[in-house]
Motif scaffolding. Structure first.
Motif, PDB file in Angstrom:
ATOM      1  N   GLY A 144       0.815  -1.210   0.000  1.00 21.39           N
ATOM      2  CA  GLY A 144       0.000   0.000   0.000  1.00 21.39           C
ATOM      3  C   GLY A 144       0.844   1.254   0.000  1.00 21.39           C
ATOM      4  N   GLY A 145       2.087   1.155   0.432  1.00 22.55           N
ATOM      5  CA  GLY A 145       2.992   2.296   0.443  1.00 22.55           C
ATOM      6  C   GLY A 145       3.594   2.580  -0.925  1.00 22.55           C
ATOM      7  N   GLY A 146       3.225   1.801  -1.925  1.00 27.12           N
ATOM      8  CA  GLY A 146       3.714   2.024  -3.279  1.00 27.12           C
ATOM      9  C   GLY A 146       5.029   1.348  -3.599  1.00 27.12           C
ATOM     10  N   SER A 147       5.569   0.581  -2.678  1.00 20.73           N
ATOM     11  CA  SER A 147       6.821  -0.099  -2.975  1.00 20.73           C
ATOM     12  C   SER A 147       6.553  -1.541  -3.398  1.00 20.73           C
ATOM     13  CB  SER A 147       7.758  -0.068  -1.757  1.00 20.73           C
ATOM     14  OG  SER A 147       7.214  -0.797  -0.697  1.00 20.73           O
ATOM     15  N   THR A 148       7.544  -2.120  -4.047  1.00 17.19           N
ATOM     16  CA  THR A 148       7.470  -3.507  -4.472  1.00 17.19           C
ATOM     17  C   THR A 148       8.658  -4.253  -3.884  1.00 17.19           C
ATOM     18  OG1 THR A 148       6.388  -2.914  -6.551  1.00 17.19           O
ATOM     19  CG2 THR A 148       7.434  -5.070  -6.461  1.00 17.19           C
ATOM     20  N   VAL A 149       8.384  -5.373  -3.246  1.00 14.55           N
ATOM     21  CA  VAL A 149       9.437  -6.231  -2.710  1.00 14.55           C
ATOM     22  C   VAL A 149       9.460  -7.474  -3.587  1.00 14.55           C
ATOM     23  CG1 VAL A 149      10.231  -7.551  -0.711  1.00 14.55           C
ATOM     24  CG2 VAL A 149       9.043  -5.373  -0.370  1.00 14.55           C
ATOM     25  N   ARG A 150      10.638  -7.817  -4.067  1.00 15.69           N
ATOM     26  CA  ARG A 150      10.805  -9.006  -4.892  1.00 15.69           C
ATOM     27  C   ARG A 150      11.459 -10.101  -4.053  1.00 15.69           C
ATOM     28  NH1 ARG A 150      10.850  -4.681  -7.843  1.00 15.69           N
ATOM     29  NH2 ARG A 150       9.811  -4.622  -9.854  1.00 15.69           N
ATOM     30  N   VAL A 151      10.765 -11.232  -3.966  1.00 14.32           N
ATOM     31  CA  VAL A 151      11.241 -12.347  -3.157  1.00 14.32           C
ATOM     32  C   VAL A 151      11.523 -13.516  -4.090  1.00 14.32           C
ATOM     33  CG1 VAL A 151      10.629 -13.957  -1.300  1.00 14.32           C
ATOM     34  CG2 VAL A 151       9.828 -11.573  -1.191  1.00 14.32           C
ATOM     35  N   SER A 152      12.704 -14.062  -3.989  1.00 16.37           N
ATOM     36  CA  SER A 152      13.089 -15.203  -4.815  1.00 16.37           C
ATOM     37  C   SER A 152      12.185 -16.381  -4.503  1.00 16.37           C
ATOM     38  CB  SER A 152      14.548 -15.593  -4.540  1.00 16.37           C
ATOM     39  OG  SER A 152      14.829 -16.843  -5.137  1.00 16.37           O
ATOM     40  N   ALA A 153      11.634 -16.970  -5.537  1.00 22.82           N
ATOM     41  CA  ALA A 153      10.763 -18.136  -5.359  1.00 22.82           C
ATOM     42  C   ALA A 153      11.576 -19.389  -5.085  1.00 22.82           C
ATOM     43  CB  ALA A 153       9.880 -18.342  -6.591  1.00 22.82           C
ATOM     44  N   SER A 154      12.861 -19.341  -5.373  1.00 21.74           N
ATOM     45  CA  SER A 154      13.695 -20.522  -5.150  1.00 21.74           C
ATOM     46  C   SER A 154      14.253 -20.609  -3.740  1.00 21.74           C
ATOM     47  CB  SER A 154      14.831 -20.573  -6.175  1.00 21.74           C
ATOM     48  OG  SER A 154      15.710 -19.473  -5.982  1.00 21.74           O
ATOM     49  N   ASP A 155      14.555 -19.458  -3.102  1.00 21.00           N
ATOM     50  CA  ASP A 155      15.157 -19.531  -1.770  1.00 21.00           C
ATOM     51  C   ASP A 155      14.658 -18.490  -0.774  1.00 21.00           C
ATOM     52  OD1 ASP A 155      16.375 -17.186  -2.608  1.00 21.00           O
ATOM     53  OD2 ASP A 155      18.405 -18.025  -2.682  1.00 21.00           O
ATOM     54  N   GLY A 156      13.703 -17.651  -1.150  1.00 20.35           N
ATOM     55  CA  GLY A 156      13.123 -16.686  -0.222  1.00 20.35           C
ATOM     56  C   GLY A 156      13.954 -15.442   0.004  1.00 20.35           C
ATOM     57  N   ALA A 157      15.042 -15.300  -0.733  1.00 28.72           N
ATOM     58  CA  ALA A 157      15.891 -14.110  -0.570  1.00 28.72           C
ATOM     59  C   ALA A 157      15.181 -12.883  -1.148  1.00 28.72           C
ATOM     60  CB  ALA A 157      17.227 -14.314  -1.293  1.00 28.72           C
ATOM     61  N   VAL A 158      15.368 -11.749  -0.486  1.00 29.81           N
ATOM     62  CA  VAL A 158      14.835 -10.504  -1.012  1.00 29.81           C
ATOM     63  C   VAL A 158      15.802 -10.002  -2.067  1.00 29.81           C
ATOM     64  CG1 VAL A 158      14.185  -8.121  -0.462  1.00 29.81           C
ATOM     65  CG2 VAL A 158      13.641  -9.963   1.132  1.00 29.81           C
ATOM     66  N   LEU A 159      15.298  -9.745  -3.259  1.00 25.24           N
ATOM     67  CA  LEU A 159      16.159  -9.331  -4.379  1.00 25.24           C
ATOM     68  C   LEU A 159      16.154  -7.832  -4.553  1.00 25.24           C
ATOM     69  CD1 LEU A 159      14.930 -12.086  -6.830  1.00 25.24           C
ATOM     70  CD2 LEU A 159      16.932 -12.149  -5.361  1.00 25.24           C
TER      71      LEU A 159
END
Length: 159
Positions: A144-159
């Motif tokens: 809702g704050g307008g940001s996008t967090v990308r999370v690796s589907a293979s290991d859960g790391a934040v990209l």
């Protein structure tokens, strides 16, 4: 007279304590919403017998897309994540989407939890999609704050 003064003092103290309980503290509404999103995902998956791959906050409810037997089921869950409001079977799941989902180790619910911990102030989760970015499968979590967090589907790391 002393008993009246004691009563007034006690009443005043109770009033101060009651107002103190209303004082502004940390806003936990967004964190609760993240937990409710996870509840909605879990309920939708158990209701439809599949694996969730998309989530969207829509008109005071959660819209959860679940892959089921090569198809897609759209499940609408109450905002608190506790009640399925409706469910409908859709078309066959896109083969590319099915391949991304099959390759994903990190679940949609895990991606929500991870992103919630990384957003400024615990911003409300608005939408999550499984996507391909340059050959890497990621959960794109929009807040809702307008940001996008990308999370690796293979290991859960934040990209």
């Amino acid at each position: 007279m002393a008993s009246t003064r004691t009563f007034v003092t006690a009443l005043a103290t109770a009033g101060v304590l009651a107002l103190g309980g209303c004082a502004a503290g940390p806003d936990t509404t967004d964190a609760a919403t993240d937990r409710e999103a996870v509840r909605a995902i879990t309920l939708a998956e158990s209701q439809s017998g599949g694996r969730a791959f998309e989530l969207e906050s829509d008109d005071d409810e959660w819209e959860v897309h679940v892959a089921t037997d090569g198809g897609e089921t759209e499940v609408h869950v109450s905002a608190d994540g506790g009640e399925v409001r409706s469910s409908s079977d859709g078309d066959a799941l896109d083969p590319d989407e099915q391949a991304r989902l099959d390759a994903a180790v990190t679940t949609l619910a895990d991606a929500v939890r991870i992103a919630a911990g990384r957003t400024p102030g615990g911003a409300r989760i608005e939408k999550v999609e499984l996507d391909d970015e340059g050959g890497t499968t990621v959960w794109e979590v929009e807040t809702g704050g307008g940001s996008t967090v990308r999370v690796s589907a293979s290991d859960g790391a934040v990209l």
